[in-house]
Design a protein around this motif. Structure first.
Motif, PDB file in Angstrom:
ATOM      1  N   VAL B  66       0.833  -1.199   0.000  1.00  0.00           N
ATOM      2  CA  VAL B  66       0.000   0.000   0.000  1.00  0.00           C
ATOM      3  C   VAL B  66       0.871   1.253   0.000  1.00  0.00           C
ATOM      4  CG1 VAL B  66      -1.637   1.326   1.366  1.00  0.00           C
ATOM      5  CG2 VAL B  66      -1.956  -1.125   1.090  1.00  0.00           C
ATOM      6  N   ILE B  67       1.923   1.248   0.843  1.00  0.00           N
ATOM      7  CA  ILE B  67       2.755   2.446   0.934  1.00  0.00           C
ATOM      8  C   ILE B  67       3.544   2.645  -0.356  1.00  0.00           C
ATOM      9  CG2 ILE B  67       4.622   3.540   2.235  1.00  0.00           C
ATOM     10  CD1 ILE B  67       3.586   2.209   4.716  1.00  0.00           C
ATOM     11  N   ARG B  68       3.982   1.541  -0.941  1.00  0.00           N
ATOM     12  CA  ARG B  68       4.689   1.676  -2.223  1.00  0.00           C
ATOM     13  C   ARG B  68       3.764   2.267  -3.282  1.00  0.00           C
ATOM     14  NH1 ARG B  68       9.071  -1.376  -3.988  1.00  0.00           N
ATOM     15  NH2 ARG B  68       8.632  -3.020  -2.510  1.00  0.00           N
ATOM     16  N   TRP B  69       2.524   1.822  -3.262  1.00  0.00           N
ATOM     17  CA  TRP B  69       1.563   2.353  -4.228  1.00  0.00           C
ATOM     18  C   TRP B  69       1.345   3.852  -3.985  1.00  0.00           C
ATOM     19  CZ3 TRP B  69      -3.446   4.438  -4.072  1.00  0.00           C
ATOM     20  CH2 TRP B  69      -4.098   4.499  -5.309  1.00  0.00           C
ATOM     21  N   ALA B  70       1.242   4.235  -2.714  1.00  0.00           N
ATOM     22  CA  ALA B  70       1.052   5.654  -2.392  1.00  0.00           C
ATOM     23  C   ALA B  70       2.254   6.473  -2.846  1.00  0.00           C
ATOM     24  CB  ALA B  70       0.834   5.828  -0.892  1.00  0.00           C
ATOM     25  N   ARG B  71       3.439   5.884  -2.716  1.00  0.00           N
ATOM     26  CA  ARG B  71       4.642   6.614  -3.139  1.00  0.00           C
ATOM     27  C   ARG B  71       4.665   6.783  -4.660  1.00  0.00           C
ATOM     28  NH1 ARG B  71      10.307   3.623  -3.281  1.00  0.00           N
ATOM     29  NH2 ARG B  71       9.267   2.848  -5.130  1.00  0.00           N
ATOM     30  N   ASP B  72       4.385   5.689  -5.376  1.00  0.00           N
ATOM     31  CA  ASP B  72       4.537   5.737  -6.829  1.00  0.00           C
ATOM     32  C   ASP B  72       3.364   6.418  -7.517  1.00  0.00           C
ATOM     33  OD1 ASP B  72       6.907   4.441  -6.556  1.00  0.00           O
ATOM     34  OD2 ASP B  72       6.095   2.435  -6.899  1.00  0.00           O
ATOM     35  N   GLU B  73       2.153   6.130  -7.076  1.00  0.00           N
ATOM     36  CA  GLU B  73       0.980   6.622  -7.801  1.00  0.00           C
ATOM     37  C   GLU B  73       0.477   7.949  -7.251  1.00  0.00           C
ATOM     38  OE1 GLU B  73      -0.106   5.067 -10.499  1.00  0.00           O
ATOM     39  OE2 GLU B  73       1.484   3.599 -10.221  1.00  0.00           O
ATOM     40  N   LEU B  74       0.578   8.137  -5.944  1.00  0.00           N
ATOM     41  CA  LEU B  74       0.039   9.368  -5.363  1.00  0.00           C
ATOM     42  C   LEU B  74       1.116  10.416  -5.116  1.00  0.00           C
ATOM     43  CD1 LEU B  74      -2.399   7.797  -2.744  1.00  0.00           C
ATOM     44  CD2 LEU B  74      -2.941   8.602  -5.023  1.00  0.00           C
ATOM     45  N   VAL B  97       2.374   0.164  14.412  1.00  0.00           N
ATOM     46  CA  VAL B  97       3.519   0.733  13.700  1.00  0.00           C
ATOM     47  C   VAL B  97       2.959   1.814  12.797  1.00  0.00           C
ATOM     48  CG1 VAL B  97       5.351   0.347  12.042  1.00  0.00           C
ATOM     49  CG2 VAL B  97       4.915  -1.338  13.806  1.00  0.00           C
ATOM     50  N   ILE B  98       3.443   3.039  13.001  1.00  0.00           N
ATOM     51  CA  ILE B  98       2.871   4.201  12.327  1.00  0.00           C
ATOM     52  C   ILE B  98       3.904   4.747  11.346  1.00  0.00           C
ATOM     53  CG2 ILE B  98       1.865   6.477  12.690  1.00  0.00           C
ATOM     54  CD1 ILE B  98       1.310   5.517  15.601  1.00  0.00           C
ATOM     55  N   THR B  99       3.489   4.995  10.146  1.00  0.00           N
ATOM     56  CA  THR B  99       4.392   5.541   9.130  1.00  0.00           C
ATOM     57  C   THR B  99       3.823   6.863   8.635  1.00  0.00           C
ATOM     58  OG1 THR B  99       4.800   3.266   8.468  1.00  0.00           O
ATOM     59  CG2 THR B  99       5.653   4.988   7.036  1.00  0.00           C
ATOM     60  N   VAL B 100       4.646   7.891   8.663  1.00  0.00           N
ATOM     61  CA  VAL B 100       4.221   9.210   8.198  1.00  0.00           C
ATOM     62  C   VAL B 100       4.961   9.509   6.901  1.00  0.00           C
ATOM     63  CG1 VAL B 100       3.987  11.639   8.800  1.00  0.00           C
ATOM     64  CG2 VAL B 100       4.002   9.919  10.593  1.00  0.00           C
ATOM     65  N   VAL B 101       4.220   9.799   5.856  1.00  0.00           N
ATOM     66  CA  VAL B 101       4.846  10.141   4.574  1.00  0.00           C
ATOM     67  C   VAL B 101       4.265  11.471   4.095  1.00  0.00           C
ATOM     68  CG1 VAL B 101       5.404   7.808   3.868  1.00  0.00           C
ATOM     69  CG2 VAL B 101       3.186   8.750   3.309  1.00  0.00           C
ATOM     70  N   TYR B 102       5.001  12.079   3.177  1.00  0.00           N
ATOM     71  CA  TYR B 102       4.662  13.447   2.800  1.00  0.00           C
ATOM     72  C   TYR B 102       4.760  13.612   1.297  1.00  0.00           C
ATOM     73  CZ  TYR B 102       4.438  18.477   3.135  1.00  0.00           C
ATOM     74  OH  TYR B 102       4.041  19.779   3.018  1.00  0.00           O
ATOM     75  N   ASN B 103       3.835  14.385   0.751  1.00  0.00           N
ATOM     76  CA  ASN B 103       3.819  14.653  -0.681  1.00  0.00           C
ATOM     77  C   ASN B 103       4.317  16.076  -0.908  1.00  0.00           C
ATOM     78  OD1 ASN B 103       3.219  15.131  -3.351  1.00  0.00           O
ATOM     79  ND2 ASN B 103       1.301  13.984  -3.288  1.00  0.00           N
ATOM     80  N   ILE B 104       5.500  16.218  -1.483  1.00  0.00           N
ATOM     81  CA  ILE B 104       6.056  17.566  -1.622  1.00  0.00           C
ATOM     82  C   ILE B 104       5.403  18.346  -2.756  1.00  0.00           C
ATOM     83  CG2 ILE B 104       8.314  17.208  -0.572  1.00  0.00           C
ATOM     84  CD1 ILE B 104       9.347  16.742  -3.449  1.00  0.00           C
ATOM     85  N   LYS B 105       4.657  17.669  -3.625  1.00  0.00           N
ATOM     86  CA  LYS B 105       4.015  18.412  -4.721  1.00  0.00           C
ATOM     87  C   LYS B 105       2.706  19.040  -4.258  1.00  0.00           C
ATOM     88  CE  LYS B 105       6.232  16.350  -8.633  1.00  0.00           C
ATOM     89  NZ  LYS B 105       6.695  15.003  -8.175  1.00  0.00           N
ATOM     90  N   THR B 106       1.907  18.274  -3.512  1.00  0.00           N
ATOM     91  CA  THR B 106       0.618  18.811  -3.070  1.00  0.00           C
ATOM     92  C   THR B 106       0.675  19.315  -1.639  1.00  0.00           C
ATOM     93  OG1 THR B 106      -0.056  16.615  -2.358  1.00  0.00           O
ATOM     94  CG2 THR B 106      -0.647  17.252  -4.582  1.00  0.00           C
ATOM     95  N   ILE B 127      12.187  -0.897   4.064  1.00  0.00           N
ATOM     96  CA  ILE B 127      13.427  -0.372   3.479  1.00  0.00           C
ATOM     97  C   ILE B 127      13.382  -0.361   1.951  1.00  0.00           C
ATOM     98  CG2 ILE B 127      15.893  -0.872   3.224  1.00  0.00           C
ATOM     99  CD1 ILE B 127      15.993  -1.650   6.068  1.00  0.00           C
ATOM    100  N   ASP B 128      12.661  -1.330   1.374  1.00  0.00           N
ATOM    101  CA  ASP B 128      12.603  -1.373  -0.087  1.00  0.00           C
ATOM    102  C   ASP B 128      11.854  -0.182  -0.663  1.00  0.00           C
ATOM    103  OD1 ASP B 128      13.926  -3.717   0.101  1.00  0.00           O
ATOM    104  OD2 ASP B 128      12.130  -4.970   0.046  1.00  0.00           O
ATOM    105  N   VAL B 129      10.986   0.417   0.134  1.00  0.00           N
ATOM    106  CA  VAL B 129      10.221   1.563  -0.349  1.00  0.00           C
ATOM    107  C   VAL B 129      10.937   2.864   0.003  1.00  0.00           C
ATOM    108  CG1 VAL B 129       7.966   2.648  -0.382  1.00  0.00           C
ATOM    109  CG2 VAL B 129       8.153   0.201   0.042  1.00  0.00           C
ATOM    110  N   TYR B 130      11.325   2.997   1.278  1.00  0.00           N
ATOM    111  CA  TYR B 130      12.107   4.154   1.711  1.00  0.00           C
ATOM    112  C   TYR B 130      13.346   3.632   2.442  1.00  0.00           C
ATOM    113  CZ  TYR B 130       7.652   6.601   1.127  1.00  0.00           C
ATOM    114  OH  TYR B 130       6.490   7.083   0.637  1.00  0.00           O
ATOM    115  N   ARG B 131      14.532   3.932   1.897  1.00  0.00           N
ATOM    116  CA  ARG B 131      15.745   3.435   2.539  1.00  0.00           C
ATOM    117  C   ARG B 131      15.918   4.046   3.933  1.00  0.00           C
ATOM    118  NH1 ARG B 131      17.612   4.628  -2.506  1.00  0.00           N
ATOM    119  NH2 ARG B 131      19.194   6.170  -1.961  1.00  0.00           N
ATOM    120  N   GLY B 132      15.354   5.239   4.132  1.00  0.00           N
ATOM    121  CA  GLY B 132      15.485   5.903   5.418  1.00  0.00           C
ATOM    122  C   GLY B 132      14.768   5.193   6.546  1.00  0.00           C
ATOM    123  N   ALA B 133      13.906   4.226   6.217  1.00  0.00           N
ATOM    124  CA  ALA B 133      13.185   3.516   7.282  1.00  0.00           C
ATOM    125  C   ALA B 133      14.118   2.656   8.119  1.00  0.00           C
ATOM    126  CB  ALA B 133      12.091   2.651   6.667  1.00  0.00           C
TER     127      ALA B 133
END
Lengths: 407, 223
Positions: B66-74, B97-106, B127-133
């Motif tokens: 789901v998070i990968r999809w949010a990163r790539d598509e959204l 486990v809570i993950t906070v992600v941010y969209n810099i375009k919107t 880690i495969d989606v965000y190496r910073g995790a």
């Protein structure tokens, strides 16, 4: 934190020379605090970098679960201890977001002064220490001259220079004294010239340029993946500043620019910080001209809730206010049920608080998202391929503080 | 959401004035994106909102997808935070486990929450989606004992290697345990130890019933 004796080190086998392990820190002068880097060297080139953090861990998140939000404010001083006022502001805003309290306009303006003064102060220290690491001692002394002015101003704001604890939930502790304003005006007038001086010393300095340009390049993709924030993210060309993206404290009413880098190298990050100082001075100037009158703590409709401290002056003169303060101080405050994430643009980056409350007196989870924690992680990819001497340049340009990394 | 906030939402940004900062602080949620996630993965997500923070609940098995999809598509490209949380010993499921992600375009933020059981809490690594995790997951493991499968180096990061417990679990006492216990006097315990705080021998000079008068006098005795 990893025990030295048990640290499992992998050494690749297909190298010409035998790899050498070097332990940099936690007492190395250029690590600015208790950061330890384990470097694997091939000759003078670094092939692997393993940062080791945790030496300054003080269990702040655990402490936060045992205190009410009011009582946690002094603990935020010790997060980014180079910008304690900024942390106070960020935490108070997070708590206000959870409790749905709004702070009055004058308190907002005062908080902006706190925020920007500590931003300049933190950038000055970052710049001075960075230049000193690369051999330019003068800048360090010059920046400390201006930091002294800022600390005198902070002393006028709250009586303390380092451990400020100035904000309260719903406002600030007290109004600023009358003699603060001319001092701030003099500082605002003087500061741009001082920044010019630093730039004259560094920006076209051949040694400085050679040591920083093209060194420690963080690509845009890397910056986003590792969650870098603040000048480190903007140096890589990503336009994200919390003050612009989700203005808090009425930042949308002030005119200022967000400096953006193009290359993502150490020089760009240095320039971003220099320009941010200029922008902060611009904001301070506007606050000086437009600061509204009024109360500095929001107590509207709070007599039943008893969630906001009364003004100090009233506590000393009014029986009801004294009782109220006693109630808030001894029995704590009932919080609404819910969870919020709030982040503010601190000097090092985005300082976030994730507060979860089940409606009791203390939060059940108080997460501190220290920007330096994320900023340091990029070293694992950034440092390999550089020479040892470049590590100092990279560390200085990342501008971290271990207090908020280890929490 | 409060009435005050709705008032502020009604006004234009310019007319809002300096007093309405709570409105700009709470406008970063992205209900549309949350809805998009919900439509794409209808069986695994549900949406909650408080003070503008939009939270998407995800099953552990689908979290990475789901998070990968949010990163790539959204466009949620900026990784912000990954943290653990504990509901307490009695709660089931116990951990988040809570993950906070941010969209810099919107300029919108999205929060993903995964719940895990008390027994062997485990979820795939991000880690495969965000190496910073990487470090954030190590910290979550360090504090809660939540394991991230596929993590290359899941070791303690902030606590010492030899630390035996997971300190941010709610049952872990504030004053520490075993070798890591704080001296009772340092945590404000009373002298005779009846308050149930960690028992450490009191300081010899300290007055108290247990060891009596520092000069060895019995009650009523005159010197």
């Amino acid at each position: 934190m990893t025990d030295t004796r048990t640290m499992d080190v992998e050494v690749a086998e297909d190298r010409h020379a035998e790899a050498m392990m070097i332990n940099m820190g936690p007492q190395h002068p250029s690590t600015h605090g208790v950061l330890r880097l384990v470097l694997e060297l091939d000759g003078e080139e670094i092939v692997k970098c393993m940062p080791d953090v945790g030496f300054l861990h003080r269990a702040k998140e655990k402490v936060g679960e045992t205190f009410s939000l009011h009582k946690f404010i002094p603990y935020t001083d010790r997060l980014d201890y180079l910008a304690p006022l900024s942390n106070n502001v960020a935490f108070a805003l997070a708590a206000e977001k959870l409790m749905d309290i709004e702070c009055p306009p004058r308190a907002q303006a005062i908080r902006i002064i706190c925020h920007e003064l500590s931003r300049i102060s933190a950038h000055l220290l970052g710049l001075g220490a960075y230049a000193m690491d690369l051999g330019a001692m003068t800048i360090f002394l010059w920046t400390f001259r201006e930091r002294e002015t800022i600390y005198s101003l902070i002393e006028r704001i709250c009586g303390a220079r380092f451990t400020t604890s100035f904000t309260r939930i719903g406002g600030v502790e007290n109004d600023l004294p009358d003699d603060f304003w001319p001092k701030l005006a003099a500082f605002v007038k003087e500061m741009p010239g001082r920044v010019d001086e630093y730039e004259a010393m560094l920006s076209r300095n051949k040694i400085w340029v050679k040591r920083t340009q093209g060194v420690g390049v963080i690509t845009k993709e890397q910056a986003l993946q590792f969650g870098l924030t603040g000048p480190n993210l903007r140096g890589s060309g990503v336009e994200y500043d919390v003050r612009k993206a989700h203005p808090y404290l009425g930042y949308e009413n002030y005119e200022f620019d967000v400096p953006i880098g193009t290359e993502g190298d150490c020089y760009d990050r240095y320039l971003c910080r220099i320009m941010e100082m200029r922008e902060s001075v611009k904001i301070l100037d506007q606050v000086l001209q437009t600061i509204p009158d009024g109360p500095v703590i929001n107590r509207e409709g709070d007599d039943e809730l008893k969630s906001v401290l009364p003004e100090k002056e009233k506590v000393l003169t009014n029986m009801e206010a004294l009782i109220h303060q006693f109630m808030v101080g001894t029995t704590d405050v009932n919080m609404p049920e819910g969870e919020v994430y709030f982040s503010a643009e601190n000097p090092k980056g985005e300082l976030g608080f994730y507060i979860r409350s089940d409606g009791g007196l203390t939060p059940t989870r108080l997460r501190i998202r220290g920007p330096s924690f994320a900023n340091l992680q990029v070293l694992t990819e950034l440092v390999p391929g550089h020479m040892i001497a470049d590590v100092m340049a990279i560390l200085g340009s990342i501008d971290f503080v271990m207090g908020e990394c280890d929490r | 959401m409060s009435d005050r906030e709705h008032e502020n939402e009604g006004g234009a940004a310019g007319a809002r004035g300096r007093a309405g900062s709570l409105a700009t602080m709470t406008d970063h949620g992205d209900p549309a994106a949350a809805q998009a996630v919900h439509e794409r993965f209808p069986d695994v997500t549900c949406v909650a909102e408080y003070q503008g923070d939009v939270r998407v609940h995800v099953e552990p098995a689908h979290e990475v997808e789901v998070i990968r999809w949010a990163r790539d598509e959204l466009g949620y490209a900026l990784f912000v935070d990954r943290l653990g949380a504990d509901h307490g010993e009695d709660a089931e499921p116990r951990f988040d486990v809570i993950t906070v992600v941010y969209n810099i375009k919107t300029d919108k933020r999205l929060i993903f929450i995964t719940t895990l059981p008390e027994e062997a809490p485990e979820t795939p690594t991000l880690i495969d989606v965000y190496r910073g995790a990487n470090w954030f997951e190590r910290e979550t493991y360090d504090m809660y004992g939540i394991r991230f499968t596929g993590h290359p180096n899941l070791t303690r990061i902030l606590m010492p290697e030899r630390f035996p417990d997971f300190p941010l679990r709610r049952e872990y006492p504030m004053e520490g345990k075993g070798d890591f216990a704080a001296p009772r006097r340092a945590i404000g315990g009373n002298v005779d130890g009846t308050d149930g705080k960690v028992a450490v021998p009191p300081h010899p000079g300290e007055p108290g019933e247990k060891h009596g008068d520092p000069f060895g006098r019995t009650p009523g005795q005159r010197t």
